[in-house]
Scaffold this motif. Structure first.
Motif, PDB file in Angstrom:
ATOM      1  N   UNK A  57     -13.579   6.491   3.447  1.00 32.35           N
ATOM      2  CA  UNK A  57     -12.468   6.848   4.332  1.00 32.35           C
ATOM      3  C   UNK A  57     -11.405   5.759   4.309  1.00 32.35           C
ATOM      4  N   UNK A  58     -11.841   4.499   4.346  1.00 32.15           N
ATOM      5  CA  UNK A  58     -10.876   3.401   4.291  1.00 32.15           C
ATOM      6  C   UNK A  58     -10.151   3.389   2.944  1.00 32.15           C
ATOM      7  N   UNK A  90      -0.238   3.100  -3.302  1.00 29.72           N
ATOM      8  CA  UNK A  90      -1.032   4.175  -3.888  1.00 29.72           C
ATOM      9  C   UNK A  90      -1.587   3.840  -5.277  1.00 29.72           C
ATOM     10  N   UNK A  91      -0.825   3.149  -6.101  1.00 32.77           N
ATOM     11  CA  UNK A  91      -1.237   2.892  -7.482  1.00 32.77           C
ATOM     12  C   UNK A  91      -2.020   1.587  -7.657  1.00 32.77           C
ATOM     13  N   UNK A  92      -2.240   0.874  -6.588  1.00 34.27           N
ATOM     14  CA  UNK A  92      -2.999  -0.372  -6.665  1.00 34.27           C
ATOM     15  C   UNK A  92      -4.494  -0.096  -6.524  1.00 34.27           C
ATOM     16  N   UNK A  93      -5.284  -1.041  -6.996  1.00 36.73           N
ATOM     17  CA  UNK A  93      -6.736  -0.923  -6.828  1.00 36.73           C
ATOM     18  C   UNK A  93      -7.067  -1.087  -5.342  1.00 36.73           C
ATOM     19  N   UNK A  94      -8.251  -0.649  -4.967  1.00 40.18           N
ATOM     20  CA  UNK A  94      -8.685  -0.754  -3.569  1.00 40.18           C
ATOM     21  C   UNK A  94      -8.669  -2.204  -3.111  1.00 40.18           C
ATOM     22  N   UNK A 127      -6.835  -4.693  -4.217  1.00 42.26           N
ATOM     23  CA  UNK A 127      -5.444  -5.150  -4.064  1.00 42.26           C
ATOM     24  C   UNK A 127      -4.803  -4.548  -2.821  1.00 42.26           C
ATOM     25  N   UNK A 128      -5.117  -3.269  -2.530  1.00 42.65           N
ATOM     26  CA  UNK A 128      -4.576  -2.642  -1.313  1.00 42.65           C
ATOM     27  C   UNK A 128      -5.044  -3.386  -0.078  1.00 42.65           C
ATOM     28  N   UNK A 129      -6.337  -3.748  -0.041  1.00 45.75           N
ATOM     29  CA  UNK A 129      -6.868  -4.498   1.094  1.00 45.75           C
ATOM     30  C   UNK A 129      -6.174  -5.856   1.219  1.00 45.75           C
ATOM     31  N   UNK A 130      -5.958  -6.521   0.095  1.00 45.23           N
ATOM     32  CA  UNK A 130      -5.282  -7.822   0.128  1.00 45.23           C
ATOM     33  C   UNK A 130      -3.870  -7.692   0.666  1.00 45.23           C
ATOM     34  N   UNK A 131      -3.141  -6.699   0.192  1.00 52.82           N
ATOM     35  CA  UNK A 131      -1.756  -6.508   0.637  1.00 52.82           C
ATOM     36  C   UNK A 131      -1.686  -6.175   2.118  1.00 52.82           C
TER      37      UNK A 131
END
Length: 135
Positions: free
Chosen positions: A4-5, A16-20, A22-26
């Motif tokens: 879900x996360x 949307x196009x980043x890895x999971x 990288x999304x968490x880091x951002x």
């Protein structure tokens, strides 16, 4: 829950196009797996320092016979006769706790523990992976 996360972070168009990871880091988030481990370590700290009303006498004990590099507050990992006990919270968290450095486990307050643990994982991400393998 982790799925879900993953999906929720993908809903943000610019991520949307980043890895999971990288999304968490951002977004300055941690994975749910890491959040769960962090919570378990915090609860362990509370038990060891008498900050909870729960008595774990005989279940969560300090190991006085340990000479080690990581920390002097090692937990004794009891030997159990059943394979189910290996998944018992106290057995799993003791191995993880024993891997932490001295300055984290000897924190004076819960907030100090949290801050030191977070800083440790940020500056040493490879150690977080080792801790997960202990579980």
């Amino acid at each position: 829950m982790e799925k879900i996360q993953r999906k929720a972070t993908k809903m943000i168009p610019e991520l949307r196009n980043l890895s999971y990871k990288r999304r968490l880091q951002r977004l300055e988030l941690i994975s749910l797996e890491q959040r769960r481990l962090r919570g378990q370590l915090i609860e362990t700290f509370k038990y060891l320092n008498g900050l909870n009303n729960v008595t774990l006498e005989g279940l969560l004990n300090a190991d006085d016979n340990v000479q080690t590099r990581s920390n002097d507050l090692k937990l004794l990992i009891s030997n159990f006769k059943t394979s189910q006990a290996i998944n018992f919270f106290l057995v799993k968290i003791a191995a993880t706790w024993n891997q932490l450095p001295e300055n984290i486990v000897s924190a004076g307050t819960v907030n100090t523990l949290k801050n030191r643990l977070d800083k440790y994982w940020i500056t040493n991400p490879q150690h977080y992976k080792v801790l997960i393998l202990c579980l």
